[in-house]
Design a protein around this motif. Structure first.
Motif, PDB file in Angstrom:
ATOM      1  N   LEU A 133     -10.216 -47.166 117.333  1.00  0.00           N
ATOM      2  CA  LEU A 133      -9.795 -48.534 117.619  1.00  0.00           C
ATOM      3  C   LEU A 133      -8.292 -48.742 117.752  1.00  0.00           C
ATOM      4  O   LEU A 133      -7.836 -49.878 117.888  1.00  0.00           O
ATOM      5  CB  LEU A 133     -10.343 -49.478 116.537  1.00  0.00           C
ATOM      6  CG  LEU A 133     -11.871 -49.468 116.361  1.00  0.00           C
ATOM      7  CD1 LEU A 133     -12.293 -50.474 115.304  1.00  0.00           C
ATOM      8  CD2 LEU A 133     -12.577 -49.745 117.687  1.00  0.00           C
ATOM      9  N   SER A 134      -7.509 -47.674 117.708  1.00  0.00           N
ATOM     10  CA  SER A 134      -6.067 -47.825 117.909  1.00  0.00           C
ATOM     11  C   SER A 134      -5.529 -46.635 118.681  1.00  0.00           C
ATOM     12  O   SER A 134      -6.068 -45.526 118.605  1.00  0.00           O
ATOM     13  CB  SER A 134      -5.341 -47.941 116.569  1.00  0.00           C
ATOM     14  OG  SER A 134      -5.294 -46.695 115.896  1.00  0.00           O
ATOM     15  N   GLU A 135      -4.444 -46.870 119.411  1.00  0.00           N
ATOM     16  CA  GLU A 135      -3.812 -45.787 120.160  1.00  0.00           C
ATOM     17  C   GLU A 135      -3.299 -44.707 119.225  1.00  0.00           C
ATOM     18  O   GLU A 135      -3.355 -43.515 119.559  1.00  0.00           O
ATOM     19  CB  GLU A 135      -2.657 -46.333 121.004  1.00  0.00           C
ATOM     20  CG  GLU A 135      -3.085 -47.060 122.258  1.00  0.00           C
ATOM     21  CD  GLU A 135      -1.919 -47.251 123.214  1.00  0.00           C
ATOM     22  OE1 GLU A 135      -0.813 -46.725 122.937  1.00  0.00           O
ATOM     23  OE2 GLU A 135      -2.103 -47.921 124.248  1.00  0.00           O
ATOM     24  N   GLU A 136      -2.796 -45.101 118.064  1.00  0.00           N
ATOM     25  CA  GLU A 136      -2.247 -44.132 117.117  1.00  0.00           C
ATOM     26  C   GLU A 136      -3.313 -43.145 116.665  1.00  0.00           C
ATOM     27  O   GLU A 136      -3.080 -41.924 116.622  1.00  0.00           O
ATOM     28  CB  GLU A 136      -1.652 -44.849 115.904  1.00  0.00           C
ATOM     29  CG  GLU A 136      -0.410 -45.686 116.194  1.00  0.00           C
ATOM     30  CD  GLU A 136      -0.718 -47.012 116.881  1.00  0.00           C
ATOM     31  OE1 GLU A 136       0.213 -47.621 117.442  1.00  0.00           O
ATOM     32  OE2 GLU A 136      -1.895 -47.436 116.863  1.00  0.00           O
ATOM     33  N   GLU A 137      -4.501 -43.666 116.334  1.00  0.00           N
ATOM     34  CA  GLU A 137      -5.576 -42.777 115.885  1.00  0.00           C
ATOM     35  C   GLU A 137      -6.143 -41.962 117.036  1.00  0.00           C
ATOM     36  O   GLU A 137      -6.530 -40.801 116.854  1.00  0.00           O
ATOM     37  CB  GLU A 137      -6.668 -43.589 115.197  1.00  0.00           C
ATOM     38  CG  GLU A 137      -6.222 -44.176 113.868  1.00  0.00           C
ATOM     39  CD  GLU A 137      -7.360 -44.789 113.091  1.00  0.00           C
ATOM     40  OE1 GLU A 137      -8.382 -45.167 113.715  1.00  0.00           O
ATOM     41  OE2 GLU A 137      -7.241 -44.890 111.853  1.00  0.00           O
ATOM     42  N   LEU A 138      -6.193 -42.550 118.228  1.00  0.00           N
ATOM     43  CA  LEU A 138      -6.679 -41.807 119.386  1.00  0.00           C
ATOM     44  C   LEU A 138      -5.720 -40.665 119.727  1.00  0.00           C
ATOM     45  O   LEU A 138      -6.154 -39.554 120.067  1.00  0.00           O
ATOM     46  CB  LEU A 138      -6.838 -42.734 120.584  1.00  0.00           C
ATOM     47  CG  LEU A 138      -7.525 -42.144 121.816  1.00  0.00           C
ATOM     48  CD1 LEU A 138      -8.909 -41.606 121.475  1.00  0.00           C
ATOM     49  CD2 LEU A 138      -7.618 -43.176 122.926  1.00  0.00           C
ATOM     50  N   LEU A 139      -4.426 -40.916 119.612  1.00  0.00           N
ATOM     51  CA  LEU A 139      -3.441 -39.862 119.830  1.00  0.00           C
ATOM     52  C   LEU A 139      -3.629 -38.738 118.826  1.00  0.00           C
ATOM     53  O   LEU A 139      -3.495 -37.556 119.170  1.00  0.00           O
ATOM     54  CB  LEU A 139      -2.023 -40.437 119.732  1.00  0.00           C
ATOM     55  CG  LEU A 139      -0.875 -39.441 119.901  1.00  0.00           C
ATOM     56  CD1 LEU A 139      -0.945 -38.735 121.245  1.00  0.00           C
ATOM     57  CD2 LEU A 139       0.465 -40.164 119.735  1.00  0.00           C
ATOM     58  N   GLN A 140      -3.968 -39.091 117.582  1.00  0.00           N
ATOM     59  CA  GLN A 140      -4.229 -38.070 116.573  1.00  0.00           C
ATOM     60  C   GLN A 140      -5.427 -37.202 116.974  1.00  0.00           C
ATOM     61  O   GLN A 140      -5.398 -35.976 116.822  1.00  0.00           O
ATOM     62  CB  GLN A 140      -4.479 -38.714 115.211  1.00  0.00           C
ATOM     63  CG  GLN A 140      -4.877 -37.750 114.098  1.00  0.00           C
ATOM     64  CD  GLN A 140      -3.811 -36.736 113.761  1.00  0.00           C
ATOM     65  OE1 GLN A 140      -2.641 -36.905 114.120  1.00  0.00           O
ATOM     66  NE2 GLN A 140      -4.194 -35.670 113.072  1.00  0.00           N
ATOM     67  N   VAL A 141      -6.468 -37.820 117.509  1.00  0.00           N
ATOM     68  CA  VAL A 141      -7.631 -37.057 117.992  1.00  0.00           C
ATOM     69  C   VAL A 141      -7.191 -36.100 119.093  1.00  0.00           C
ATOM     70  O   VAL A 141      -7.526 -34.910 119.082  1.00  0.00           O
ATOM     71  CB  VAL A 141      -8.732 -38.000 118.516  1.00  0.00           C
ATOM     72  CG1 VAL A 141      -9.878 -37.188 119.139  1.00  0.00           C
ATOM     73  CG2 VAL A 141      -9.275 -38.880 117.395  1.00  0.00           C
ATOM     74  N   LYS A 231      -4.188 -41.575 130.140  1.00  0.00           N
ATOM     75  CA  LYS A 231      -3.358 -40.545 130.737  1.00  0.00           C
ATOM     76  C   LYS A 231      -2.076 -40.349 129.927  1.00  0.00           C
ATOM     77  O   LYS A 231      -1.651 -39.214 129.668  1.00  0.00           O
ATOM     78  CB  LYS A 231      -3.021 -40.897 132.184  1.00  0.00           C
ATOM     79  CG  LYS A 231      -2.299 -39.784 132.917  1.00  0.00           C
ATOM     80  CD  LYS A 231      -2.111 -40.109 134.386  1.00  0.00           C
ATOM     81  CE  LYS A 231      -1.400 -38.966 135.101  1.00  0.00           C
ATOM     82  NZ  LYS A 231      -1.209 -39.239 136.542  1.00  0.00           N
ATOM     83  N   ARG A 232      -1.478 -41.461 129.492  1.00  0.00           N
ATOM     84  CA  ARG A 232      -0.246 -41.373 128.698  1.00  0.00           C
ATOM     85  C   ARG A 232      -0.498 -40.673 127.374  1.00  0.00           C
ATOM     86  O   ARG A 232       0.285 -39.806 126.955  1.00  0.00           O
ATOM     87  CB  ARG A 232       0.314 -42.783 128.462  1.00  0.00           C
ATOM     88  CG  ARG A 232       1.492 -42.823 127.493  1.00  0.00           C
ATOM     89  CD  ARG A 232       2.119 -44.191 127.436  1.00  0.00           C
ATOM     90  NE  ARG A 232       1.167 -45.250 127.188  1.00  0.00           N
ATOM     91  CZ  ARG A 232       0.684 -45.567 125.987  1.00  0.00           C
ATOM     92  NH1 ARG A 232       1.071 -44.873 124.912  1.00  0.00           N
ATOM     93  NH2 ARG A 232      -0.168 -46.558 125.839  1.00  0.00           N
ATOM     94  N   LEU A 233      -1.575 -41.013 126.694  1.00  0.00           N
ATOM     95  CA  LEU A 233      -1.879 -40.410 125.398  1.00  0.00           C
ATOM     96  C   LEU A 233      -2.229 -38.932 125.538  1.00  0.00           C
ATOM     97  O   LEU A 233      -1.851 -38.113 124.691  1.00  0.00           O
ATOM     98  CB  LEU A 233      -3.032 -41.168 124.731  1.00  0.00           C
ATOM     99  CG  LEU A 233      -2.703 -42.604 124.292  1.00  0.00           C
ATOM    100  CD1 LEU A 233      -3.968 -43.311 123.812  1.00  0.00           C
ATOM    101  CD2 LEU A 233      -1.644 -42.627 123.208  1.00  0.00           C
ATOM    102  N   VAL A 234      -2.942 -38.586 126.595  1.00  0.00           N
ATOM    103  CA  VAL A 234      -3.274 -37.185 126.858  1.00  0.00           C
ATOM    104  C   VAL A 234      -2.002 -36.362 127.029  1.00  0.00           C
ATOM    105  O   VAL A 234      -1.840 -35.286 126.440  1.00  0.00           O
ATOM    106  CB  VAL A 234      -4.171 -37.075 128.118  1.00  0.00           C
ATOM    107  CG1 VAL A 234      -4.133 -35.663 128.698  1.00  0.00           C
ATOM    108  CG2 VAL A 234      -5.611 -37.458 127.782  1.00  0.00           C
ATOM    109  N   GLU A 235      -1.081 -36.869 127.843  1.00  0.00           N
ATOM    110  CA  GLU A 235       0.171 -36.156 128.084  1.00  0.00           C
ATOM    111  C   GLU A 235       1.016 -36.080 126.818  1.00  0.00           C
ATOM    112  O   GLU A 235       1.634 -35.047 126.529  1.00  0.00           O
ATOM    113  CB  GLU A 235       0.950 -36.851 129.205  1.00  0.00           C
ATOM    114  CG  GLU A 235       0.243 -36.905 130.552  1.00  0.00           C
ATOM    115  CD  GLU A 235       0.228 -35.567 131.274  1.00  0.00           C
ATOM    116  OE1 GLU A 235       1.067 -34.709 130.953  1.00  0.00           O
ATOM    117  OE2 GLU A 235      -0.626 -35.388 132.170  1.00  0.00           O
TER     118      GLU A 235
END
Length: 271
Positions: A133-141, A231-235
């Protein structure tokens, strides 16, 4: 209430029209075209060296009841399934015992999962990532995926878009009635947070000979993401977005795409 507890035991009933076979075929095509994992005739053969065994490992992140995991295992891939619902994994284990497939299942949260080695492919479909539910946690994944990917390995995932939640299913009610069980699925879209709240009420027949049903409810939350965000989080996680497709048409993504596939590749080099 924890998501996918009681609901886990009717999940496959209500997902029986899901095109798992098509998903499996698509995943196999993507791995063959972009990845490094290969199906093998005999699991863990003596001739297979350590690096080859790692390249051929495929992780199903958010595997649920293991339907797709089983199919990929049957196709010859060396599978690991990860999910944070014990109830869902219990059903996956029952399938494993019935089929005899050599699948390793791990009860772990994708935000903090741990593996014993690198792997050639990580897979996450059926909107599992929307539960982050957050970009921060998704980035961690994504960073964990990047960390465990073998050099040149790929991450295949899908996600529901903001458009789908805001314009298609948000603030709607879905209901289905079957002989053995029924459900009412109420959606509430929170526009500011871009989060869709699901209230699922299920009625399950207690006994086939009686018109008596057990009722239970669960609340689920999913966040919509845009292609630009993903795309930004993947990169940022150290991966490269190789391919982005509309998941329904397998064509270029449009403003009305409801579900999107992303294929991201590890940037690590062999030492």
């Amino acid at each position: 209430m924890e998501a996918y507890s009681d609901f886990a035991y009717v999940y496959d009933t209500f997902m029986d029209e899901t095109p798992y076979a098509q998903w499996c075929s698509f995943v196999e095509q993507i791995i063959a075209q972009y990845g490094i994992s290969k199906p093998i005739a005999g699991k863990h053969s003596l001739q297979e060296d350590v690096l080859e065994s790692e390249r051929n490992l495929v992780v199903d992140l958010g595997c649920g009841t293991g339907t797709l995991t089983e199919m990929l295992s049957e196709a010859g891939y060396d599978m690991i399934g990860i999910d944070n619902s014990q109830d869902m994994l219990d059903i996956a284990m029952e399938k494993k015992l019935s089929s005899g497939q050599e699948i390793l299942y791990l009860l772990q949260d994708m935000r903090s999962f741990e593996l014993y080695s690198t792997v050639g492919t990580v897979l996450s479909v059926c909107d599992s990532l929307n539960y982050i539910l957050s970009e921060e946690e998704l980035l961690q994944v994504f960073r964990l995926v990047s960390n465990y990917l073998f050099p040149g390995g790929i991450f295949i995932f899908d996600f529901n878009t903001v458009y789908k939640y805001a314009q298609v299913i948000g603030d709607t009610t879905i209901a289905e009635n079957r002989d053995e069980c029924s459900f009412i699925w109420d959606n509430y879209y929170h526009e500011e947070e871009q989060i869709n709240e699901y209230e699922v009420t299920v009625f399950v027949k207690k006994d086939e000979d009686e018109d008596c049903f057990r009722k239970f409810s669960e609340t689920h939350y999913q966040k919509g993401y845009t292609v630009e965000q993903m795309k930004r989080l993947v990169e940022e996680a150290g991966l490269h977005a190789e391919l982005i497709l509309d998941a329904d048409t397998h064509q270029e993504v449009s403003e009305t795409s409801e579900r999107v596939y992303v294929v991201a590749k590890s940037r690590k080099k062999m030492i």
